[in-house]
Scaffold this motif. Structure first.
Motif, PDB file in Angstrom:
ATOM      1  N   HIS A 134       0.327  14.084  -3.061  1.00 54.77           N
ATOM      2  CA  HIS A 134      -0.373  13.284  -4.248  1.00 54.77           C
ATOM      3  C   HIS A 134      -1.789  13.975  -4.157  1.00 54.77           C
ATOM      4  CE1 HIS A 134      -1.974   9.995  -6.358  1.00 54.77           C
ATOM      5  NE2 HIS A 134      -2.908   9.642  -5.577  1.00 54.77           N
ATOM      6  N   CYS A 135      -2.570  14.041  -3.158  1.00 53.96           N
ATOM      7  CA  CYS A 135      -3.882  14.791  -3.238  1.00 53.96           C
ATOM      8  C   CYS A 135      -3.963  15.849  -2.151  1.00 53.96           C
ATOM      9  CB  CYS A 135      -5.133  13.833  -3.214  1.00 53.96           C
ATOM     10  SG  CYS A 135      -5.163  12.691  -4.368  1.00 53.96           S
ATOM     11  N   TYR A 136      -4.669  16.980  -2.208  1.00 54.40           N
ATOM     12  CA  TYR A 136      -4.879  17.907  -1.320  1.00 54.40           C
ATOM     13  C   TYR A 136      -5.115  17.381   0.022  1.00 54.40           C
ATOM     14  CZ  TYR A 136      -5.792  20.904  -5.527  1.00 54.40           C
ATOM     15  OH  TYR A 136      -5.624  21.358  -6.732  1.00 54.40           O
ATOM     16  N   PRO A 137      -4.122  17.589   0.921  1.00 55.09           N
ATOM     17  CA  PRO A 137      -3.989  17.162   2.268  1.00 55.09           C
ATOM     18  C   PRO A 137      -5.230  17.540   3.211  1.00 55.09           C
ATOM     19  CG  PRO A 137      -1.802  17.654   1.972  1.00 55.09           C
ATOM     20  CD  PRO A 137      -2.720  18.058   0.780  1.00 55.09           C
ATOM     21  N   TYR A 138      -6.037  16.594   3.965  1.00 50.76           N
ATOM     22  CA  TYR A 138      -6.897  16.783   4.819  1.00 50.76           C
ATOM     23  C   TYR A 138      -6.652  15.917   6.100  1.00 50.76           C
ATOM     24  CZ  TYR A 138     -11.523  18.299   6.781  1.00 50.76           C
ATOM     25  OH  TYR A 138     -12.433  18.692   7.683  1.00 50.76           O
TER      26      TYR A 138
ATOM     27  N   HIS B 127       0.783  -1.016   0.071  1.00 47.17           N
ATOM     28  CA  HIS B 127       0.134   0.116   0.043  1.00 47.17           C
ATOM     29  C   HIS B 127       0.746   1.210   0.093  1.00 47.17           C
ATOM     30  CE1 HIS B 127      -3.280  -2.597   0.574  1.00 47.17           C
ATOM     31  NE2 HIS B 127      -2.991  -3.038   1.988  1.00 47.17           N
ATOM     32  N   THR B 128       1.441   1.524  -1.108  1.00 49.98           N
ATOM     33  CA  THR B 128       2.467   2.736  -1.353  1.00 49.98           C
ATOM     34  C   THR B 128       1.655   3.442  -2.600  1.00 49.98           C
ATOM     35  OG1 THR B 128       4.024   1.755  -2.670  1.00 49.98           O
ATOM     36  CG2 THR B 128       4.302   2.161  -0.239  1.00 49.98           C
ATOM     37  N   GLN B 129       0.916   4.688  -2.364  1.00 50.33           N
ATOM     38  CA  GLN B 129       0.437   5.576  -3.310  1.00 50.33           C
ATOM     39  C   GLN B 129       0.207   6.931  -2.865  1.00 50.33           C
ATOM     40  OE1 GLN B 129       0.109   3.916  -6.348  1.00 50.33           O
ATOM     41  NE2 GLN B 129      -0.233   5.924  -7.634  1.00 50.33           N
ATOM     42  N   TRP B 130      -0.253   7.375  -1.793  1.00 51.32           N
ATOM     43  CA  TRP B 130      -0.216   8.407  -1.253  1.00 51.32           C
ATOM     44  C   TRP B 130       1.280   9.001  -0.879  1.00 51.32           C
ATOM     45  CZ3 TRP B 130      -2.551  12.635   0.358  1.00 51.32           C
ATOM     46  CH2 TRP B 130      -2.137  13.559   1.247  1.00 51.32           C
ATOM     47  N   TYR B 131       1.537  10.265  -0.811  1.00 54.68           N
ATOM     48  CA  TYR B 131       2.864  10.713  -0.351  1.00 54.68           C
ATOM     49  C   TYR B 131       2.591  12.008   0.015  1.00 54.68           C
ATOM     50  CZ  TYR B 131       2.752  12.438  -5.109  1.00 54.68           C
ATOM     51  OH  TYR B 131       2.690  13.466  -6.430  1.00 54.68           O
ATOM     52  N   TYR B 132       3.274  12.424   0.870  1.00 60.42           N
ATOM     53  CA  TYR B 132       3.318  14.076   1.474  1.00 60.42           C
ATOM     54  C   TYR B 132       4.576  14.320   2.246  1.00 60.42           C
ATOM     55  CZ  TYR B 132       0.978  17.835   4.200  1.00 60.42           C
ATOM     56  OH  TYR B 132       0.594  19.166   4.669  1.00 60.42           O
TER      57      TYR B 132
ATOM     58  N   HIS C  90     -10.214   4.979   3.889  1.00 53.12           N
ATOM     59  CA  HIS C  90      -9.017   5.008   3.285  1.00 53.12           C
ATOM     60  C   HIS C  90      -8.230   6.148   3.485  1.00 53.12           C
ATOM     61  CE1 HIS C  90     -10.590   1.698   0.227  1.00 53.12           C
ATOM     62  NE2 HIS C  90     -10.037   1.120   1.427  1.00 53.12           N
ATOM     63  N   PRO C  91      -7.187   6.285   4.152  1.00 56.80           N
ATOM     64  CA  PRO C  91      -6.731   7.540   4.738  1.00 56.80           C
ATOM     65  C   PRO C  91      -5.944   8.447   3.467  1.00 56.80           C
ATOM     66  CG  PRO C  91      -5.708   5.778   6.013  1.00 56.80           C
ATOM     67  CD  PRO C  91      -6.525   5.135   4.941  1.00 56.80           C
ATOM     68  N   GLY C  92      -5.639   7.511   2.554  1.00 57.52           N
ATOM     69  CA  GLY C  92      -4.825   8.370   1.308  1.00 57.52           C
ATOM     70  C   GLY C  92      -5.781   8.829   0.258  1.00 57.52           C
ATOM     71  N   GLU C  93      -7.381   8.679   0.602  1.00 51.30           N
ATOM     72  CA  GLU C  93      -8.158   9.214  -0.321  1.00 51.30           C
ATOM     73  C   GLU C  93      -8.647  10.365   0.350  1.00 51.30           C
ATOM     74  OE1 GLU C  93     -10.782   5.979  -0.974  1.00 51.30           O
ATOM     75  OE2 GLU C  93      -9.393   4.691  -1.959  1.00 51.30           O
ATOM     76  N   THR C  94      -7.809  11.506   0.329  1.00 53.51           N
ATOM     77  CA  THR C  94      -8.194  12.710   0.910  1.00 53.51           C
ATOM     78  C   THR C  94      -9.306  13.591   0.234  1.00 53.51           C
ATOM     79  OG1 THR C  94      -6.579  14.029  -0.421  1.00 53.51           O
ATOM     80  CG2 THR C  94      -5.864  13.318   1.783  1.00 53.51           C
TER      81      THR C  94
ATOM     82  N   TRP D  55      -2.200  25.100  -2.375  1.00 49.45           N
ATOM     83  CA  TRP D  55      -1.776  23.942  -2.901  1.00 49.45           C
ATOM     84  C   TRP D  55      -2.047  24.283  -4.736  1.00 49.45           C
ATOM     85  CZ3 TRP D  55       0.996  20.163  -1.056  1.00 49.45           C
ATOM     86  CH2 TRP D  55       0.862  19.839   0.285  1.00 49.45           C
ATOM     87  N   ARG D  56      -1.175  23.755  -5.355  1.00 52.31           N
ATOM     88  CA  ARG D  56      -1.385  23.958  -6.918  1.00 52.31           C
ATOM     89  C   ARG D  56      -0.413  22.697  -7.504  1.00 52.31           C
ATOM     90  NH1 ARG D  56       2.564  27.260  -5.791  1.00 52.31           N
ATOM     91  NH2 ARG D  56       4.587  27.582  -7.167  1.00 52.31           N
ATOM     92  N   ARG D  57      -1.074  22.366  -8.570  1.00 57.85           N
ATOM     93  CA  ARG D  57      -0.402  21.324  -9.282  1.00 57.85           C
ATOM     94  C   ARG D  57       0.778  21.713 -10.293  1.00 57.85           C
ATOM     95  NH1 ARG D  57      -2.114  16.098  -7.869  1.00 57.85           N
ATOM     96  NH2 ARG D  57      -4.419  16.148  -7.279  1.00 57.85           N
TER      97      ARG D  57
END
Length: 309
Positions: A159-163, A66-71, A227-231, A118-120
């Motif tokens: 990876h996604c906008y943190p929450y 389970h590695t996909q989220w990063y921060y 799922h924690p990484g699905e912010t 935050w911006r891409r």
């Protein structure tokens, strides 16, 4: 209400973080990385070129996957230099990064000077299978290049906008302290997580004219962030709550008609430690709704009890 989260690190230690091994005041061109903060999950960084870095993410705690989220945080950068970052231990064979998605960046100086959040960002973005795996298990890499806009900045990639759980705490505190919203939104603790963090349940409905009318209301149950990484699920839940707790005629009609039970974060422990999919049990809670192991999966067990009631 208790402030923020209870256990911020794996060990639960309250001691200050150790300083980075490299002194950022030294005149060198080495980036300084950090992820020992809420929802961070960077494990190792290898400098493989003057301005090129390979990164390894920490797997979900008590698992080997389970590695996909990063921060993570980056310091000691120089402007107008093209840096390359490559995460080398991702596990999904396909990714939206090959369809135009870009990493997220937060620049502290841009936020202070230009009110930009935050911006891409990034260029030369590729997601591909690498040679780090074996015949039974394959790893994938995400690589991108980026030129930092400022010297001496503190930047974050995600990876996604943190929450975070702290974001939820702030939101819930705002609701509790709002004289109008607190009349039709009651905040309670559904249960405690394995790490002792509070799993909230919000009850939203307008007061009924009689007890009979209250009993006749149909219940609507919503949950998020299993799922924690699905912010993105937390941001969607925030948008839903903003609307439901608002002053529009439709929001009032919904509160008049239904009783809402809302669990905005099912997996606070996983969110806090930066997991992608699992809780501190090392299991995916989204696969445990039929389990009767209350001690192992308390938020799922109590949510199911709430639905049955």
């Amino acid at each position: 209400m208790e402030p923020c989260f209870t256990f911020s690190r794996v060990s639960g230690s309250s001691k200050p973080l150790k300083q980075a091994a490299v002194n950022v005041s030294d005149q060198n061109n080495t980036l300084i990385f950090e992820s020992r903060f809420e929802s961070g999950n960077l494990e190792k960084v290898f400098k493989v070129g003057e301005y090129e870095y390979n990164l390894m993410l920490r797997t979900d705690l008590y698992t080997a996957k389970h590695t996909q989220w990063y921060y993570f945080q980056v310091q000691n950068m120089r402007p107008a230099i093209q840096y390359r970052f490559t995460i080398i231990n991702l596990m999904k064979p396909t990714s939206l990064y090959n369809m135009g998605m870009k990493p997220l960046l937060y620049s502290t100086k841009d936020a202070e000077l230009h009110k930009v959040g935050w911006r891409r960002v990034g260029s030369q973005i590729k997601y591909y299978r690498n040679n780090y795996g074996n015949s039974k298990h394959h790893y994938y890499s995400l690589t991108w290049t980026f030129e930092f806009p400022h010297a001496g900045d503190i930047c974050y990639f995600a990876h996604c906008y943190p929450y975070t759980y702290s974001d939820l705490q702030d939101y819930v505190t705002g609701v509790v302290n709002d004289p109008a919203k607190s009349k039709f939104c009651k905040v309670r603790v559904l249960c405690r997580s394995l790490a002792g963090n509070m799993v909230y349940v919000l009850t939203v409905t307008n007061p009924s004219e009689s007890s009979k009318a209250a009993l006749e209301k149909k219940a609507v149950i919503l949950t998020a962030r299993v799922h924690p990484g699905e912010t993105n699920s937390s941001w969607m839940m925030k948008g839903f709550l903003d609307y439901l707790l608002g002053n529009s005629m439709d929001a009032k009609l919904l509160r008049d008609t239904f009783l809402f039970k809302i669990v905005p974060m099912l997996n606070p422990d996983g969110v806090i430690v930066g997991n992608y999919r699992c809780s501190l049990s090392g299991q995916d809670l989204n696969r445990k709704y039929r389990s009767y192991l209350k001690e192992s999966y308390p938020s799922v067990w109590y949510t199911r009890k709430l639905i049955k009631r």
